[in-house]
Design an enzyme around this catalytic site. Structure first.
Site, PDB file in Angstrom:
ATOM      1  N   ARG A 267       4.236  -1.678  -5.408  1.00 40.33           N
ATOM      2  CA  ARG A 267       4.511  -0.407  -6.070  1.00 40.33           C
ATOM      3  C   ARG A 267       5.759   0.306  -5.537  1.00 40.33           C
ATOM      4  O   ARG A 267       6.558   0.818  -6.308  1.00 40.33           O
ATOM      5  CB  ARG A 267       3.289   0.503  -5.861  1.00 40.33           C
ATOM      6  CG  ARG A 267       3.268   1.711  -6.750  1.00 40.33           C
ATOM      7  CD  ARG A 267       2.078   2.611  -6.402  1.00 40.33           C
ATOM      8  NE  ARG A 267       0.850   1.921  -6.188  1.00 40.33           N
ATOM      9  CZ  ARG A 267      -0.140   1.811  -7.096  1.00 40.33           C
ATOM     10  NH1 ARG A 267      -0.012   2.359  -8.262  1.00 40.33           N
ATOM     11  NH2 ARG A 267      -1.254   1.170  -6.797  1.00 40.33           N
TER      12      ARG A 267
ATOM     13  N   ARG B 263      -3.432   1.858 -16.750  1.00 41.88           N
ATOM     14  CA  ARG B 263      -3.692   2.636 -15.528  1.00 41.88           C
ATOM     15  C   ARG B 263      -4.430   3.956 -15.787  1.00 41.88           C
ATOM     16  O   ARG B 263      -5.363   4.282 -15.074  1.00 41.88           O
ATOM     17  CB  ARG B 263      -2.392   2.879 -14.749  1.00 41.88           C
ATOM     18  CG  ARG B 263      -1.671   1.578 -14.342  1.00 41.88           C
ATOM     19  CD  ARG B 263      -0.614   1.803 -13.285  1.00 41.88           C
ATOM     20  NE  ARG B 263      -1.210   2.145 -12.011  1.00 41.88           N
ATOM     21  CZ  ARG B 263      -1.286   3.358 -11.520  1.00 41.88           C
ATOM     22  NH1 ARG B 263      -0.743   4.359 -12.167  1.00 41.88           N
ATOM     23  NH2 ARG B 263      -1.876   3.580 -10.371  1.00 41.88           N
TER      24      ARG B 263
ATOM     25  N   GLU C 266       4.181  -6.372   2.463  1.00 43.37           N
ATOM     26  CA  GLU C 266       4.032  -6.878   1.087  1.00 43.37           C
ATOM     27  C   GLU C 266       4.063  -5.726   0.090  1.00 43.37           C
ATOM     28  O   GLU C 266       3.084  -5.476  -0.620  1.00 43.37           O
ATOM     29  CB  GLU C 266       2.680  -7.611   0.953  1.00 43.37           C
ATOM     30  CG  GLU C 266       2.484  -8.780   1.891  1.00 43.37           C
ATOM     31  CD  GLU C 266       1.039  -9.314   1.875  1.00 43.37           C
ATOM     32  OE1 GLU C 266       0.144  -8.643   1.313  1.00 43.37           O
ATOM     33  OE2 GLU C 266       0.811 -10.391   2.421  1.00 43.37           O
ATOM     34  N   PRO C 267       5.168  -5.012   0.001  1.00 38.85           N
ATOM     35  CA  PRO C 267       5.197  -3.876  -0.921  1.00 38.85           C
ATOM     36  C   PRO C 267       5.297  -4.320  -2.381  1.00 38.85           C
ATOM     37  O   PRO C 267       6.027  -5.260  -2.701  1.00 38.85           O
ATOM     38  CB  PRO C 267       6.480  -3.136  -0.522  1.00 38.85           C
ATOM     39  CG  PRO C 267       7.368  -4.229  -0.017  1.00 38.85           C
ATOM     40  CD  PRO C 267       6.468  -5.226   0.657  1.00 38.85           C
TER      41      PRO C 267
ATOM     42  N   GLY D 240       0.773  -1.240   0.000  1.00 35.85           N
ATOM     43  CA  GLY D 240       0.000   0.000   0.000  1.00 35.85           C
ATOM     44  C   GLY D 240       0.797   1.278   0.000  1.00 35.85           C
ATOM     45  O   GLY D 240       0.222   2.353  -0.207  1.00 35.85           O
TER      46      GLY D 240
ATOM     47  N   CYS E 267      -8.846   1.165 -30.690  1.00 33.40           N
ATOM     48  CA  CYS E 267     -10.117   1.799 -31.080  1.00 33.40           C
ATOM     49  C   CYS E 267     -11.054   1.975 -29.888  1.00 33.40           C
ATOM     50  O   CYS E 267     -12.079   1.301 -29.772  1.00 33.40           O
ATOM     51  CB  CYS E 267     -10.781   0.951 -32.165  1.00 33.40           C
ATOM     52  SG  CYS E 267      -9.677   0.756 -33.545  1.00 33.40           S
TER      53      CYS E 267
HETATM   54  N1  LLP Z   1      -0.733  -7.286  -0.714  1.00 33.71           N
HETATM   55  C1  LLP Z   1      -1.977  -7.515  -1.180  1.00 33.71           C
HETATM   56  C2  LLP Z   1      -2.806  -8.527  -0.515  1.00 33.71           C
HETATM   57  C3  LLP Z   1      -2.458  -6.798  -2.291  1.00 33.71           C
HETATM   58  O1  LLP Z   1      -3.690  -7.030  -2.737  1.00 33.71           O
HETATM   59  C4  LLP Z   1      -1.626  -5.835  -2.915  1.00 33.71           C
HETATM   60  C5  LLP Z   1      -2.079  -5.074  -4.079  1.00 33.71           C
HETATM   61  C6  LLP Z   1      -0.329  -5.645  -2.404  1.00 33.71           C
HETATM   62  C7  LLP Z   1       0.085  -6.370  -1.295  1.00 33.71           C
HETATM   63  C8  LLP Z   1       0.642  -4.664  -3.004  1.00 33.71           C
HETATM   64  O2  LLP Z   1       0.202  -3.367  -2.878  1.00 33.71           O
HETATM   65  P1  LLP Z   1       1.145  -2.136  -3.260  1.00 33.71           P
HETATM   66  O3  LLP Z   1       2.312  -2.139  -2.285  1.00 33.71           O
HETATM   67  O4  LLP Z   1       1.614  -2.318  -4.630  1.00 33.71           O
HETATM   68  O5  LLP Z   1       0.279  -0.949  -3.082  1.00 33.71           O
HETATM   69  N2  LLP Z   1      -3.447  -2.239 -10.372  1.00 33.71           N
HETATM   70  C9  LLP Z   1      -3.545  -1.179  -9.389  1.00 33.71           C
HETATM   71  C10 LLP Z   1      -3.043  -1.616  -8.034  1.00 33.71           C
HETATM   72  C11 LLP Z   1      -3.740  -2.850  -7.507  1.00 33.71           C
HETATM   73  C12 LLP Z   1      -3.198  -3.315  -6.177  1.00 33.71           C
HETATM   74  C13 LLP Z   1      -3.756  -4.637  -5.801  1.00 33.71           C
HETATM   75  N3  LLP Z   1      -3.247  -5.198  -4.579  1.00 33.71           N
HETATM   76  C14 LLP Z   1      -2.797   0.051  -9.904  1.00 33.71           C
HETATM   77  O6  LLP Z   1      -2.292   0.019 -11.015  1.00 33.71           O
HETATM   78  O7  LLP Z   1      -2.764   1.072  -9.220  1.00 33.71           O
END
Ligand code: LLP
Length: 427
Positions: A276, A316, A273-274, A239, A351
């Site tokens: 992004r 995105r 769980e990073p 997140g 398209c």
């Molecule tokens: N852990 C779980 C259980 C998750 O569902 C996610 C992301 C993460 C970790 C990693 O989250 P992050 O650190 O990347 O924020 N496609 C969307 C983002 C979808 C995220 C889904 N879950 C976008 O392009 O913004």
């Protein structure tokens, strides 16, 4: 750390010019920097200091096995959400004991795969899943290590499509139900309670919802402790937001030090769980201008720059109204360039009117101009498709002055290899 730098008006990643990559591999192409990924990983590692912790990279953000191998070599664990992601991690040399398996819809085959591999933990998201997992574990004669994903009903203050911690979202188990399920699991011969987890959303830029969630989770750990159920790890999910245009995300140091402080009096391993945070700003999408279509009426019309990347390459902007910074890759040939800057909408060949990569970019453009769509290392290639029968882009990792093609450009034969004409000639 900035991903690119300018040398004589040209944009470079590490010691490789983007122009040379476009010449060699064509466009569109995804380009990632090894140094940038390492930098982010180390920043997170050092932010947690002496706290016992494990970074489990969320594979969904960028699942190229080159990227996974790099992270595995640095000691990362992995958060997977499918059998496919699990297989990728294994092929990249990831350690099964550092894998957690998330997701609301794990199939029997996926549960069996994870159980046989003896991964660190399965993050269970419902009562029904817990029962299925127990049944599979019993059948295989294995004890399933589990964590329950809690839905704490906390607003992550992010885009609704990537907000996951509200009771209206499909994810996780209500705290009340989770208490009963922990009690059940604690008595089961085939379930072993390990942890508790949550993930309230993605691209979170304010620290307060994450800390509120952490406090909530620790209250639950206390409650379970009183019931005689001890938890060995707290998994706070991913997140952590990044800067795309002018967001001001909290610093990883602030987040980590606040978590470490909250955990002071607990004997818990911390898992995160990073996705992004580790890869978004380590990648860009290289594209070139096919045609310019300036507005015929400058007051009412729009200026379209039609580029060779499209929504099938980077969805995105279309899906989340995401805004990515756009950089000019090379100096323009002044003779042919438009002399004045215009506000361009960068659109692709697909398209659909939703096929745009950026809107209102103030740029001087000419046909053939090379552009870099920045912050495309996370949820870029992984969400690409063959829509309009377009071949998916190659992925390239830059390591100092070396160029590693870690996925070649697809061909139409790759696309057609799985299909048959009708009547079907396959057995
Ligand atoms: N852990 C779980 C259980 C998750 O569902 C996610 C992301 C993460 C970790 C990693 O989250 P992050 O650190 O990347 O924020 N496609 C969307 C983002 C979808 C995220 C889904 N879950 C976008 O392009 O913004």
């Amino acid at each position: 750390m900035s991903l690119t730098k300018r040398k004589n008006a040209d944009l470079w990643i590490e010691s490789v010019s983007l122009k040379s990559l476009a010449d060699k591999y064509g466009t569109p192409a995804y380009v990632y920097s090894e140094a940038a990924i390492r930098h982010q990983y180390q920043a997170m590692q050092s932010a947690f200091g002496q706290q016992r912790h494990q970074i489990c990279y969320a594979v969904k953000a960028n699942s190229n096995i080159g990227v996974l191998a790099m992270l595995a070599n640095m000691g990362a664990g992995f958060d997977v959400v499918s059998g496919g992601e699990l297989e990728r991690v294994l092929r990249a040399g990831g350690d099964p004991k550092k894998i957690v398996f998330s997701g609301v819809g794990k199939s029997v085959a996926e549960l069996d795969f994870a159980l046989k591999l003896d991964i660190h933990c399965l993050n269970v998201e419902s009562h029904a899943e817990l029962l299925r997992l127990e049944e599979r574990a019993k059948l295989l004669g294995i004890i399933a290590p589990i964590s329950l994903r809690i839905n704490p009903d906390i607003d992550a203050k992010t885009h609704p499509y990537i907000s996951t911690g509200l009771s209206e979202n499909k994810f996780g188990i209500t705290p009340k139900a989770a208490i009963d399920l922990y009690a059940y699991a604690d008595k089961s011969e085939f379930l072993s309670v390990q942890g508790i987890d949550c993930h309230i959303g993605s691209q979170i830029t304010e620290l307060s919802p994450l800390l509120e969630a952490a406090r909530f989770m620790l209250d639950m750990v206390d409650h379970l402790q009183e019931m005689g159920i001890s938890i060995t790890h707290l998994n706070m999910g991913g997140g952590v937001g990044v800067n795309y245009l002018d967001e001001k995300p909290f610093s990883i140091r602030d987040y980590a030090s606040s978590l470490v402080k909250l955990l002071e009096n607990y004997n818990l391993d911390l898992l995160v769980e990073p996705g992004r945070f580790l890869v978004a700003n380590a990648g860009l999408l290289l594209t070139s201008v096919e045609y310019l279509k300036p507005a015929s009426n400058p007051t009412t019309g729009r200026n379209f720059a039609i580029v060779d990347a499209a929504m099938n390459d980077l969805i995105r902007p279309a899906l989340y109204q995401a805004q990515h910074r756009v950089e000019q890759v090379s100096a323009l040939d002044d003779a042919s360039a438009l002399t004045t800057e215009l506000n361009w909408d960068l659109v692709g060949p697909v398209c659909e009117s939703a096929d745009f990569l950026a809107k209102n970019c103030t740029l001087k453009l000419e046909q053939g101009a090379l552009l870099a769509i920045m912050t495309a290392g996370a949820y870029g290639f992984v969400q690409s498709s063959n829509y309009n029968s377009r071949n998916r882009a190659p992925e390239i990792i830059i390591s100092k002055d070396e160029t590693h093609l870690v996925r070649r450009r697809e061909t139409i034969n790759d696309q057609l290899a799985l299909e048959s004409t009708f009547p079907c000639t396959l057995p």
